[in-house]
Design a protein around this motif. Structure first.
Motif, PDB file in Angstrom:
ATOM      1  N   LEU A  36     -24.390  10.028 -31.138  1.00  0.00           N
ATOM      2  CA  LEU A  36     -25.303  10.497 -30.452  1.00  0.00           C
ATOM      3  C   LEU A  36     -25.096  12.151 -30.444  1.00  0.00           C
ATOM      4  O   LEU A  36     -26.100  12.761 -30.603  1.00  0.00           O
ATOM      5  CB  LEU A  36     -25.238  10.139 -29.081  1.00  0.00           C
ATOM      6  N   LYS A  88     -20.126   5.290 -31.106  1.00  0.00           N
ATOM      7  CA  LYS A  88     -21.716   5.359 -30.704  1.00  0.00           C
ATOM      8  C   LYS A  88     -21.738   6.861 -29.912  1.00  0.00           C
ATOM      9  O   LYS A  88     -22.696   7.436 -30.108  1.00  0.00           O
ATOM     10  CB  LYS A  88     -21.759   4.202 -29.431  1.00  0.00           C
ATOM     11  N   LEU A  89     -20.642   7.543 -29.433  1.00  0.00           N
ATOM     12  CA  LEU A  89     -20.898   8.502 -28.533  1.00  0.00           C
ATOM     13  C   LEU A  89     -21.079   9.439 -29.697  1.00  0.00           C
ATOM     14  O   LEU A  89     -21.836  10.561 -29.813  1.00  0.00           O
ATOM     15  CB  LEU A  89     -19.597   8.795 -27.889  1.00  0.00           C
ATOM     16  N   ARG A 132     -29.423  14.635 -19.102  1.00  0.00           N
ATOM     17  CA  ARG A 132     -29.730  13.398 -20.103  1.00  0.00           C
ATOM     18  C   ARG A 132     -30.823  12.932 -19.790  1.00  0.00           C
ATOM     19  O   ARG A 132     -31.534  12.604 -20.650  1.00  0.00           O
ATOM     20  CB  ARG A 132     -28.462  12.702 -19.724  1.00  0.00           C
ATOM     21  N   GLN A 186     -30.908   5.918 -29.300  1.00  0.00           N
ATOM     22  CA  GLN A 186     -29.212   6.415 -29.201  1.00  0.00           C
ATOM     23  C   GLN A 186     -28.666   6.681 -27.954  1.00  0.00           C
ATOM     24  O   GLN A 186     -27.789   6.720 -27.565  1.00  0.00           O
ATOM     25  CB  GLN A 186     -29.433   7.595 -30.190  1.00  0.00           C
ATOM     26  N   LEU A 197     -20.417   7.010 -21.255  1.00  0.00           N
ATOM     27  CA  LEU A 197     -19.700   7.415 -22.273  1.00  0.00           C
ATOM     28  C   LEU A 197     -19.461   8.661 -22.453  1.00  0.00           C
ATOM     29  O   LEU A 197     -18.417   9.437 -22.625  1.00  0.00           O
ATOM     30  CB  LEU A 197     -20.487   7.162 -23.568  1.00  0.00           C
ATOM     31  N   LEU A 198     -20.579   9.586 -21.811  1.00  0.00           N
ATOM     32  CA  LEU A 198     -20.556  10.960 -21.723  1.00  0.00           C
ATOM     33  C   LEU A 198     -19.515  11.481 -20.468  1.00  0.00           C
ATOM     34  O   LEU A 198     -18.776  12.481 -20.671  1.00  0.00           O
ATOM     35  CB  LEU A 198     -21.666  11.506 -21.445  1.00  0.00           C
ATOM     36  N   TYR A 255     -21.491  18.117 -23.682  1.00  0.00           N
ATOM     37  CA  TYR A 255     -20.297  17.451 -23.787  1.00  0.00           C
ATOM     38  C   TYR A 255     -19.287  18.352 -24.187  1.00  0.00           C
ATOM     39  O   TYR A 255     -17.900  18.200 -23.503  1.00  0.00           O
ATOM     40  CB  TYR A 255     -20.534  16.218 -25.023  1.00  0.00           C
ATOM     41  N   GLN A 292     -17.159   2.285 -28.343  1.00  0.00           N
ATOM     42  CA  GLN A 292     -17.522   3.451 -27.609  1.00  0.00           C
ATOM     43  C   GLN A 292     -17.682   4.985 -28.447  1.00  0.00           C
ATOM     44  O   GLN A 292     -18.681   5.545 -28.400  1.00  0.00           O
ATOM     45  CB  GLN A 292     -17.063   3.573 -26.205  1.00  0.00           C
ATOM     46  N   THR A 331     -25.603   5.314 -22.802  1.00  0.00           N
ATOM     47  CA  THR A 331     -24.542   6.547 -23.061  1.00  0.00           C
ATOM     48  C   THR A 331     -24.020   7.225 -22.052  1.00  0.00           C
ATOM     49  O   THR A 331     -23.149   8.262 -22.136  1.00  0.00           O
ATOM     50  CB  THR A 331     -24.965   7.447 -24.176  1.00  0.00           C
ATOM     51  N   HIS A 332     -24.342   6.947 -20.756  1.00  0.00           N
ATOM     52  CA  HIS A 332     -24.498   7.479 -19.678  1.00  0.00           C
ATOM     53  C   HIS A 332     -23.154   7.774 -19.022  1.00  0.00           C
ATOM     54  O   HIS A 332     -22.280   8.869 -18.958  1.00  0.00           O
ATOM     55  CB  HIS A 332     -25.237   6.959 -18.284  1.00  0.00           C
TER      56      HIS A 332
END
Length: 410
Positions: free
Chosen positions: A292, A288-289, A252, A266, A273-274, A303, A285, A270-271
């Protein structure tokens, strides 16, 4: 004032209460006792009756009474042993040389199981070192011995390394994974440490061990292969996914560096979230994920592969897991992502240990639960440099907290 209190209430065998003094200024009770001459004096070295040389008075601290600090002024016999030595008699309620009753040590140790040493020190108005030494003394006396020579009927073991402080004084902890009991705490984390423990097991016990759960470090693997020829090594899902999370985070960062301004926006925030499971995300969340993943193909691949890797442990048996793992590695190696390829290479290297889960269904959940307890011990015992004391605290954490710290067992 003179009192007639039953020895069963105060539990002071061999002593007769003569007077109780109350110091209002110090908020302290002092119970004055005289030795009951009807009790025989016992030689502490031989546990036999001995001749009395003289009587000596000692002041020892007891558990609080009615909200006041309590001290006992007792009369103890100095005995003459068969070899001519003069020693204080063996006493049921206080250990030789101590200035605290056994039940007060039990109280301190019970509090130290759930509170920091500094908190107990302030609560009981004792020096920090005194509290720590009392807790250590009580644990040395009361904890059951860890004797590998007496272990029988072991099927699954779990082994891990822990540290007294980050980067300092590593120890090896060994669990019986069926019962969840801690069966070994050894100083060091090298192969020789685990090897020494395993060689102390009875030959029949060692032969009957079917599997050992551990992380992917090479030291413990070497010991198991040398000492437990019939045991499979099982690498736990937690450690595999932890390593994949690190690979995702590294990849990432690469994606962030090469992204344009819109891509960087973007990727921000998100760290985690992944890394989180999809069912743990709220609507904001998740949206947003999803945005991305739709705009970054490499992150989307990472992912999807995370979800597929987690499903590996649902394959059901060894062969199915091995096939699924090989297919996963083939897909990962076809990408142009450096850290993903490195992880796939490591996965192939450890594939047998990972897929042994299909044979035994063995996880390191008990080890991780133990590590949580050890982490709490490390936090409460911050500043302690006594490794032996830390090992005792680890052993204590594996024991049920059933006996009251305030009342004796009956």
């Amino acid at each position: 004032m003179s009192l007639n209190i039953s020895s069963k209430i105060l539990s002071l065998p061999g002593q007769r209460v003569k007077q109780v003094q109350h110091d209002l200024a110090l908020q302290r009770l002092t119970i004055h006792c005289k030795r009951d001459r009807r009790y025989r004096a016992i030689d502490p070295s031989s546990n036999e009756a001995a001749n009395i040389n003289r009587y000596l008075r000692r002041t020892i601290r007891d558990v609080p009474l009615c909200g006041f600090e309590c001290y006992l002024e007792v009369e103890l016999a100095q005995v003459v042993t068969t070899c001519g030595r003069r020693l204080m008699e063996a006493c049921e309620f206080v250990d030789t040389g101590n200035r605290y009753t056994q039940r007060f040590c039990q109280l301190v140790s019970g509090l130290c199981r759930h509170m920091s040493i500094s908190t107990v020190s302030r609560h009981l108005k004792l020096r920090w070192e005194t509290v720590k030494n009392m807790d250590k003394f009580h644990l040395e006396k009361t904890l059951p011995a860890l004797n590998p020579e007496k272990l029988i009927d072991l099927k699954y073991l779990g082994v891990d390394e822990v540290a007294r402080a980050k980067g300092h004084d590593y120890m090896t902890v060994i669990y019986d994974m069926e019962s969840g009991h801690l069966i070994g705490v050894e100083t060091g984390r090298k192969a020789e440490v685990l090897t020494a423990f395993l060689k102390r097991l009875p030959a029949q016990t060692a032969e009957n061990i079917e599997a050992v759960a551990m992380d992917m470090g090479p030291a413990y693997q070497k010991s198991v292969r040398e000492c437990l020829p019939n045991a499979d090594i099982v690498f736990d899902r937690f450690h595999v996914m932890q390593n994949y999370s690190k690979a995702m985070s590294n990849q990432r960062r690469i994606e962030f560096r090469k992204a344009d301004r819109a891509g960087k926006e973007q990727l921000k925030g998100t760290h985690y979230l992944l890394l989180k499971n999809a069912d743990k995300l709220n609507d904001k969340q998740a949206n947003k994920l999803q945005t991305l993943l739709e705009n970054n193909s490499n992150i989307n691949t990472l992912y999807i592969l995370k979800e597929q890797l987690q499903a590996l442990w649902n394959a059901g048996n060894y062969d199915a897991m091995m096939n699924a793992l090989e297919q996963w590695c083939d897909i990962a190696e076809q990408t142009n992502m450096l850290y993903l390829k490195k992880f796939a290479k490591s996965l192939r290297k450890h594939s047998v240990g990972i897929c042994n889960y299909g044979k035994h269904g063995l996880t390191s959940a008990r080890i991780e639960a133990g590590n949580v307890s050890i982490g709490m011990i490390r936090k409460r015992a911050r500043g302690i440099k006594d490794t032996e004391y830390f090992k005792l605290k680890i052993r204590q954490s594996s024991m049920p907290d059933e006996q009251s710290m305030f009342y004796g067992s009956h």
